[in-house]
Write a protein that holds these residues in place. Structure first.
Motif, PDB file in Angstrom:
ATOM      1  N   VAL A  18     -12.109   6.341   8.209  1.00  0.00           N
ATOM      2  CA  VAL A  18     -11.087   6.395   8.985  1.00  0.00           C
ATOM      3  C   VAL A  18     -11.336   5.628   9.770  1.00  0.00           C
ATOM      4  O   VAL A  18     -12.497   5.063  10.742  1.00  0.00           O
ATOM      5  N   VAL A  19     -10.112   5.066  10.299  1.00  0.00           N
ATOM      6  CA  VAL A  19      -9.913   3.645  11.464  1.00  0.00           C
ATOM      7  C   VAL A  19      -9.176   3.903  13.062  1.00  0.00           C
ATOM      8  O   VAL A  19      -8.378   4.084  12.863  1.00  0.00           O
ATOM      9  N   ARG A  20      -9.617   4.284  13.717  1.00  0.00           N
ATOM     10  CA  ARG A  20      -9.352   4.919  15.042  1.00  0.00           C
ATOM     11  C   ARG A  20      -8.778   3.486  15.619  1.00  0.00           C
ATOM     12  O   ARG A  20      -9.098   2.165  15.379  1.00  0.00           O
ATOM     13  N   PRO A  21      -7.921   3.982  17.172  1.00  0.00           N
ATOM     14  CA  PRO A  21      -7.314   3.069  17.350  1.00  0.00           C
ATOM     15  C   PRO A  21      -8.653   1.828  18.193  1.00  0.00           C
ATOM     16  O   PRO A  21      -9.034   1.778  18.164  1.00  0.00           O
ATOM     17  N   GLY A  22      -7.942   0.350  18.106  1.00  0.00           N
ATOM     18  CA  GLY A  22      -8.994  -0.230  18.125  1.00  0.00           C
ATOM     19  C   GLY A  22      -9.914  -0.967  17.473  1.00  0.00           C
ATOM     20  O   GLY A  22     -10.742  -2.073  18.143  1.00  0.00           O
ATOM     21  N   GLU A  23     -10.175  -0.493  15.794  1.00  0.00           N
ATOM     22  CA  GLU A  23     -10.438  -0.505  15.073  1.00  0.00           C
ATOM     23  C   GLU A  23      -9.946  -1.151  14.237  1.00  0.00           C
ATOM     24  O   GLU A  23      -9.199  -0.984  13.485  1.00  0.00           O
ATOM     25  N   THR A  26      -8.943  -7.542  12.840  1.00  0.00           N
ATOM     26  CA  THR A  26      -8.149  -8.588  13.342  1.00  0.00           C
ATOM     27  C   THR A  26      -7.865  -9.482  12.968  1.00  0.00           C
ATOM     28  O   THR A  26      -8.720 -10.284  12.833  1.00  0.00           O
ATOM     29  N   ILE A  27      -6.115 -10.096  12.769  1.00  0.00           N
ATOM     30  CA  ILE A  27      -5.900 -11.393  12.564  1.00  0.00           C
ATOM     31  C   ILE A  27      -4.998 -11.244  13.460  1.00  0.00           C
ATOM     32  O   ILE A  27      -3.667 -11.126  13.253  1.00  0.00           O
ATOM     33  N   VAL A  28      -5.170 -12.688  13.979  1.00  0.00           N
ATOM     34  CA  VAL A  28      -3.866 -13.001  14.540  1.00  0.00           C
ATOM     35  C   VAL A  28      -3.765 -15.008  13.468  1.00  0.00           C
ATOM     36  O   VAL A  28      -4.373 -15.357  12.891  1.00  0.00           O
ATOM     37  N   LEU A  29      -1.822 -14.482  13.346  1.00  0.00           N
ATOM     38  CA  LEU A  29      -1.408 -15.533  12.983  1.00  0.00           C
ATOM     39  C   LEU A  29       0.093 -16.374  13.900  1.00  0.00           C
ATOM     40  O   LEU A  29       0.811 -15.027  14.082  1.00  0.00           O
ATOM     41  N   GLY A  30      -0.316 -17.380  14.641  1.00  0.00           N
ATOM     42  CA  GLY A  30       0.684 -17.672  15.798  1.00  0.00           C
ATOM     43  C   GLY A  30       0.886 -16.286  16.625  1.00  0.00           C
ATOM     44  O   GLY A  30      -0.265 -16.091  17.631  1.00  0.00           O
ATOM     45  N   THR A  31       2.184 -15.660  16.770  1.00  0.00           N
ATOM     46  CA  THR A  31       2.785 -15.057  17.602  1.00  0.00           C
ATOM     47  C   THR A  31       2.542 -13.060  16.798  1.00  0.00           C
ATOM     48  O   THR A  31       2.493 -12.366  17.588  1.00  0.00           O
ATOM     49  N   THR A  32       1.660 -12.966  15.832  1.00  0.00           N
ATOM     50  CA  THR A  32       1.650 -11.838  14.813  1.00  0.00           C
ATOM     51  C   THR A  32       0.566 -11.672  15.249  1.00  0.00           C
ATOM     52  O   THR A  32      -0.038 -12.431  14.421  1.00  0.00           O
ATOM     53  N   ARG A  33       0.300 -10.164  14.820  1.00  0.00           N
ATOM     54  CA  ARG A  33      -0.953 -10.068  15.206  1.00  0.00           C
ATOM     55  C   ARG A  33      -1.762  -8.600  14.072  1.00  0.00           C
ATOM     56  O   ARG A  33      -0.975  -7.800  13.733  1.00  0.00           O
ATOM     57  N   MET A  34      -2.332  -8.881  13.528  1.00  0.00           N
ATOM     58  CA  MET A  34      -2.431  -8.042  11.802  1.00  0.00           C
ATOM     59  C   MET A  34      -3.943  -6.765  12.143  1.00  0.00           C
ATOM     60  O   MET A  34      -4.962  -7.709  12.611  1.00  0.00           O
ATOM     61  N   ARG A  35      -3.276  -5.626  12.430  1.00  0.00           N
ATOM     62  CA  ARG A  35      -5.064  -5.203  12.270  1.00  0.00           C
ATOM     63  C   ARG A  35      -5.357  -3.941  10.224  1.00  0.00           C
ATOM     64  O   ARG A  35      -4.131  -3.448  10.002  1.00  0.00           O
ATOM     65  N   VAL A  36      -6.370  -4.852   9.854  1.00  0.00           N
ATOM     66  CA  VAL A  36      -6.406  -3.940   8.808  1.00  0.00           C
ATOM     67  C   VAL A  36      -6.760  -2.741   8.807  1.00  0.00           C
ATOM     68  O   VAL A  36      -7.984  -2.600   9.576  1.00  0.00           O
ATOM     69  N   LEU A  37      -6.252  -2.196   7.731  1.00  0.00           N
ATOM     70  CA  LEU A  37      -6.525  -0.730   8.038  1.00  0.00           C
ATOM     71  C   LEU A  37      -7.021  -0.313   6.689  1.00  0.00           C
ATOM     72  O   LEU A  37      -8.298   0.688   7.204  1.00  0.00           O
ATOM     73  N   GLU A  38      -6.992  -1.042   5.948  1.00  0.00           N
ATOM     74  CA  GLU A  38      -7.718  -0.549   4.178  1.00  0.00           C
ATOM     75  C   GLU A  38      -7.473  -2.090   3.699  1.00  0.00           C
ATOM     76  O   GLU A  38      -6.420  -2.478   3.340  1.00  0.00           O
ATOM     77  N   THR A  43     -10.405   1.344  -2.664  1.00  0.00           N
ATOM     78  CA  THR A  43      -9.527   1.911  -2.729  1.00  0.00           C
ATOM     79  C   THR A  43     -10.073   1.669  -4.530  1.00  0.00           C
ATOM     80  O   THR A  43      -8.842   1.429  -5.566  1.00  0.00           O
ATOM     81  N   GLY A  44     -10.647   0.460  -4.578  1.00  0.00           N
ATOM     82  CA  GLY A  44     -10.672  -0.295  -6.143  1.00  0.00           C
ATOM     83  C   GLY A  44      -9.778  -1.025  -6.400  1.00  0.00           C
ATOM     84  O   GLY A  44      -9.540  -1.870  -7.530  1.00  0.00           O
ATOM     85  N   HIS A  45      -9.253  -1.970  -5.158  1.00  0.00           N
ATOM     86  CA  HIS A  45      -8.065  -3.253  -4.988  1.00  0.00           C
ATOM     87  C   HIS A  45      -6.685  -2.977  -5.403  1.00  0.00           C
ATOM     88  O   HIS A  45      -6.128  -3.389  -5.808  1.00  0.00           O
ATOM     89  N   ARG A  46      -6.599  -1.085  -4.905  1.00  0.00           N
ATOM     90  CA  ARG A  46      -4.931  -0.932  -5.710  1.00  0.00           C
ATOM     91  C   ARG A  46      -4.706  -1.432  -4.054  1.00  0.00           C
ATOM     92  O   ARG A  46      -3.072  -1.317  -4.651  1.00  0.00           O
ATOM     93  N   LEU A  47      -5.177  -0.448  -3.156  1.00  0.00           N
ATOM     94  CA  LEU A  47      -3.932  -0.629  -1.823  1.00  0.00           C
ATOM     95  C   LEU A  47      -4.884  -1.448  -0.478  1.00  0.00           C
ATOM     96  O   LEU A  47      -6.454  -1.134  -0.538  1.00  0.00           O
ATOM     97  N   ALA A  48      -4.123  -2.401  -0.755  1.00  0.00           N
ATOM     98  CA  ALA A  48      -4.678  -2.968   1.170  1.00  0.00           C
ATOM     99  C   ALA A  48      -2.997  -1.355   2.487  1.00  0.00           C
ATOM    100  O   ALA A  48      -1.814  -1.949   1.931  1.00  0.00           O
ATOM    101  N   ILE A  49      -4.147  -1.829   3.367  1.00  0.00           N
ATOM    102  CA  ILE A  49      -2.757  -1.186   4.740  1.00  0.00           C
ATOM    103  C   ILE A  49      -3.210  -2.520   5.969  1.00  0.00           C
ATOM    104  O   ILE A  49      -4.002  -2.217   6.331  1.00  0.00           O
ATOM    105  N   THR A  50      -2.365  -2.417   6.593  1.00  0.00           N
ATOM    106  CA  THR A  50      -2.120  -3.528   7.991  1.00  0.00           C
ATOM    107  C   THR A  50      -1.233  -2.686   8.361  1.00  0.00           C
ATOM    108  O   THR A  50      -0.338  -2.459   8.316  1.00  0.00           O
ATOM    109  N   GLU A  51      -1.447  -3.036   9.781  1.00  0.00           N
ATOM    110  CA  GLU A  51      -0.498  -2.528  10.953  1.00  0.00           C
ATOM    111  C   GLU A  51      -0.297  -3.654  11.684  1.00  0.00           C
ATOM    112  O   GLU A  51      -1.375  -4.716  11.909  1.00  0.00           O
ATOM    113  N   SER A  52       0.951  -4.317  12.236  1.00  0.00           N
ATOM    114  CA  SER A  52       1.607  -5.923  12.491  1.00  0.00           C
ATOM    115  C   SER A  52       1.704  -5.559  13.707  1.00  0.00           C
ATOM    116  O   SER A  52       2.802  -4.612  13.337  1.00  0.00           O
TER     117      SER A  52
END
Length: 167
Positions: A18-23, A26-38, A43-52
């Motif tokens: 469970v990843v709540r808001p603000g958790e 965080t990866i900042v690349l220039g003007t893009t801000r990514m939040r790693v959710l998984e 997932t046994g490295h089958r899946l990663a998810i980010t919010e950008s």
């Protein structure tokens, strides 16, 4: 019956993430801000998810191709322009774009408002690429050269889409 079915000990279910808001990382690349959710670790490295979050007028990366993973994008707000080869697709909220291995692509936020999207990586291979780029920038103290970006891409079965422009 298997040995596990014969066992009188209760079996433990895998832990739910469970990843709540603000958790999340965080990866900042220039003007893009990514939040790693998984990050793939659950997932046994089958899946990663980010919010950008792409700031207004963010150009995004040069067109590129992945050899070993699918990349999905679900637009939550704003408009994201996807360029696939010579075709442009403006994607608004509720639009999903799936890029299979080998397809040249890039994305940008041409608008005046931030754009937010959920991204998936199957398998999770490419997530480390973003961390490596961040680490190479040294918290904004260095500039990422195009050659350094290409060198980093090559470590993750990714290459620039030669001869194609962003559009």
């Amino acid at each position: 019956m298997t040995e596990a079915e014969n066992s009188s000990e209760p079996q433990t279910a895998p832990a739910v993430s469970v990843v709540r808001p603000g958790e999340g990382e965080t990866i900042v690349l220039g003007t893009t801000r990514m939040r790693v959710l998984e990050d793939g670790s659950r997932t046994g490295h089958r899946l990663a998810i980010t919010e950008s979050v792409l700031a207004p007028h963010t150009q995004g990366p040069p067109q590129h191709r992945h050899a070993r993973h699918d990349e999905g994008f679900y637009v939550l707000s704003g408009t994201v322009r996807f360029t696939v080869g010579d075709e442009e697709h403006d994607a608004g909220p509720g639009t999903f774009v799936l890029v299979p291995p080998g397809a040249p692509h890039t994305f940008a936020n041409p608008g005046d408002r931030p754009a937010v999207m959920l991204s998936t990586f199957t398998p999770d291979l490419y997530l480390q690429y973003f961390r490596d780029l961040r680490d190479g920038l040294g918290d904004g103290r260095r500039t990422l050269t195009p050659q350094a970006a290409v060198d980093t891409m090559s470590r993750y079965a990714t290459e620039p889409a030669a001869g194609l422009t962003r559009g």
